[in-house]
Design an enzyme around this catalytic site. Structure first.
Site, PDB file in Angstrom:
ATOM      1  N   ASN A  38       0.997  -1.150  -0.069  1.00 11.08           N
ATOM      2  CA  ASN A  38      -0.022   0.072  -0.073  1.00 11.08           C
ATOM      3  C   ASN A  38       0.880   1.285   0.122  1.00 11.08           C
ATOM      4  O   ASN A  38       1.519   1.520   0.941  1.00 11.08           O
ATOM      5  CB  ASN A  38      -1.023  -0.088   1.349  1.00 11.08           C
ATOM      6  CG  ASN A  38      -1.960   1.176   1.475  1.00 11.08           C
ATOM      7  OD1 ASN A  38      -1.902   1.949   0.693  1.00 11.08           O
ATOM      8  ND2 ASN A  38      -2.750   0.885   2.231  1.00 11.08           N
ATOM      9  N   ARG A  47      -2.439  -2.086  -3.451  1.00 14.34           N
ATOM     10  CA  ARG A  47      -3.732  -1.472  -3.226  1.00 14.34           C
ATOM     11  C   ARG A  47      -3.635  -0.164  -4.248  1.00 14.34           C
ATOM     12  O   ARG A  47      -2.549   0.632  -4.391  1.00 14.34           O
ATOM     13  CB  ARG A  47      -3.708  -0.601  -1.776  1.00 14.34           C
ATOM     14  CG  ARG A  47      -4.844   0.049  -1.602  1.00 14.34           C
ATOM     15  CD  ARG A  47      -4.968   1.052  -0.374  1.00 14.34           C
ATOM     16  NE  ARG A  47      -5.969   1.996   0.014  1.00 14.34           N
ATOM     17  CZ  ARG A  47      -6.085   2.969   0.607  1.00 14.34           C
ATOM     18  NH1 ARG A  47      -4.890   3.360   0.989  1.00 14.34           N
ATOM     19  NH2 ARG A  47      -7.167   3.502   0.380  1.00 14.34           N
ATOM     20  N   ARG A  79     -11.149  16.091   7.502  1.00 15.09           N
ATOM     21  CA  ARG A  79     -11.927  16.415   6.220  1.00 15.09           C
ATOM     22  C   ARG A  79     -13.538  17.097   6.562  1.00 15.09           C
ATOM     23  O   ARG A  79     -14.086  16.414   7.620  1.00 15.09           O
ATOM     24  CB  ARG A  79     -12.062  15.061   5.340  1.00 15.09           C
ATOM     25  CG  ARG A  79     -10.575  14.901   4.616  1.00 15.09           C
ATOM     26  CD  ARG A  79     -10.808  13.953   3.691  1.00 15.09           C
ATOM     27  NE  ARG A  79      -9.835  12.966   4.375  1.00 15.09           N
ATOM     28  CZ  ARG A  79      -9.969  11.459   3.874  1.00 15.09           C
ATOM     29  NH1 ARG A  79     -10.726  10.994   3.160  1.00 15.09           N
ATOM     30  NH2 ARG A  79      -8.969  10.480   4.384  1.00 15.09           N
ATOM     31  N   GLU A 122      -8.500  -5.070   5.012  1.00 16.16           N
ATOM     32  CA  GLU A 122      -8.261  -4.968   3.581  1.00 16.16           C
ATOM     33  C   GLU A 122      -7.140  -5.587   3.059  1.00 16.16           C
ATOM     34  O   GLU A 122      -7.365  -6.093   1.910  1.00 16.16           O
ATOM     35  CB  GLU A 122      -8.071  -3.153   3.413  1.00 16.16           C
ATOM     36  CG  GLU A 122      -9.477  -2.603   3.572  1.00 16.16           C
ATOM     37  CD  GLU A 122      -9.050  -1.173   4.012  1.00 16.16           C
ATOM     38  OE1 GLU A 122      -8.595  -0.972   5.141  1.00 16.16           O
ATOM     39  OE2 GLU A 122      -9.477  -0.132   3.246  1.00 16.16           O
TER      40      GLU A 122
END
Ligand code: ADP
Length: 398
Positions: free
Chosen positions: A7, A91, A242, A384
């Site tokens: 990743n 990923r 965010r 994941e």
């Protein structure tokens, strides 16, 4: 089979060498400060081994070389040579509309990934650099697979993914909702069906991935029908830093008033907003809980806003699917913050949800609702890396 999962971020690279059949993790770690100086943290779970190394990493190529060196070295290695690594799974954040599932990497795929750069200018270049660095160090004979954050959401119907802007922006520019965290939503929804011993095709699932970045997905018949992130991962819920959903008029107002450039404005919305921006305390929910307990009203407000937003989106997805059978909580906040789960559940009693407070206080993979709750609420730790390794094995074994 031994699969290396990679990743790659802009200045970091996470890795995990694992067997997808047994979910055994042989070794894992993190390269940080790539392009600055370089640090590698290497762990071997079976031996409780953890060591940090300062290794110069001007580019991702040196980082990958250092990873291979640690995986194969005498003192802290777990394989005797690189040839024991059967395949690599990468990923990749954005697959655009080109990829609805994982894919073996070849020249055409590399070209398609580069075409997706304008859609994810911060993430895809790092993922591509990671793939190229891996090919450079490991050669062309080790098969590689790309697993996309966006792929699981490609089953959304047009009514869910279209924005109400002139159609030409979709046709010409591919402006639409893509959604992210797809690998996590896919894993936890499949795992929920498995644990409940029901075919996923018979379930309406709402999966809440609540971490530093947060998104919710509506999953019907095992397929994603809606999700809260959009063209970018900036929208939907308020997150660690965010902003989540925001009236676009606010951008115009603040940019005109303070003379911000669009980059400055987006930096504020990506890095200084969310629960950090509201609380002024932290992006970390542990810090917010502690501050709220000591009477910090803005920390409490940030927590309240987050739970309220999750409940609002869950309610809208129950409407989208005309019902819900299972609600899943996952990722850092979803797996650990029992108080936030309880707050969210309080909004959802009209759906027939009943939280089991004793179960909710426990950790790990389990059901947190009472047996007579109309909706089963579950905590499922996401994985994941396992999905990336399983997809990689399936594709290279074909
Ligand atoms: P990322 O999006 O970076 O993968 P994670 O899924 O690891 O994030 O989630 C990280 C967040 O999880 C932290 O910022 C913190 O807010 C939250 N978190 C982790 N542990 C706890 C805990 N015990 N209680 C509350 N929140 C927690």
């Amino acid at each position: 089979m031994k699969i290396l999962v990679i990743n790659a971020g802009s200045s970091s690279l996470k890795y995990q060498l694992m067997d997808p059949d047994t979910n055994t993790v042989f070794a894992k770690g993190l390269c940080e400060r790539i392009g600055i100086d370089g640090r590698l943290t290497h762990k071997i779970p079976a031996k409780d081994f953890k060591q940090e190394f300062d290794i110069p990493m001007p580019t991702h190529a040196e980082a990958i070389a250092a990873v291979i060196d640690k995986l194969t070295c005498k003192e802290c290695g777990v394989v005797s040579s690189m040839s024991e690594i059967d395949a690599v799974g990468h990923r990749v954040v954005h697959g655009g509309e080109a990829f609805a599932s994982s894919v073996r990497i070849n020249d055409d795929v590399m070209k398609a990934l580069e075409d997706c750069i304008p859609l994810a200018p911060l993430h895809n270049p790092a993922n591509i650099t990671g793939i190229k660095a891996c090919k450079g160090v490991m050669g062309d004979n080790v098969p590689m697979v790309a697993v996309f954050d966006t792929a699981f959401h490609q089953t959304m119907p047009a009514k869910a993914y279209m924005y109400a802007v002139p159609y030409e922006y979709y046709e010409k520019d591919k402006v639409r909702r893509y959604g992210f965290h797809g690998t996590s939503h896919r894993y936890v929804s499949a795992r929920a069906a498995e644990l409940l011993n029901k075919p996923i095709e018979d379930l309406k699932i709402i999966s809440c991935h609540m971490g530093n970045g947060s998104s919710i997905a509506a999953i019907k018949d095992g397929k994603c029908v809606d999700t809260s992130m959009g063209f970018t991962p900036l929208v939907g819920l308020p997150m660690g830093t965010r902003c989540g959903d925001l009236d676009n008029g606010v951008l115009q107002y603040l940019m005109n008033k303070y003379g911000y450039s669009i980059d400055e404005m987006l930096n504020i919305l990506n890095k200084k907003s969310g629960v950090l921006g509201v609380s002024g305390v932290s992006s970390d929910f542990r810090d917010l809980e502690e501050a709220a307990e000591k009477g910090n009203d803005r920390a409490q407000l940030a927590l309240d806003m987050f739970s309220y937003w999750v409940a609002k989106v869950v309610g809208s997805y129950a409407a989208a699917m005309n019902g819900v059978d299972v609600i899943i909580f996952t990722a850092g906040v979803g797996e650990n913050a029992a108080g936030t789960r309880a707050d969210i559940a309080k909004y959802l009693t009209y759906l027939g949800t009943k939280m089991d407070d004793a179960e909710n206080a426990k950790r790990g993979e389990h059901v947190v609702s009472t047996p007579d709750s109309k909706v089963t609420m579950m905590v499922i730790p996401t994985d994941e890396e396992l999905v990336i390794a399983q997809d990689t094995k399936a594709i290279v074994s074909k």
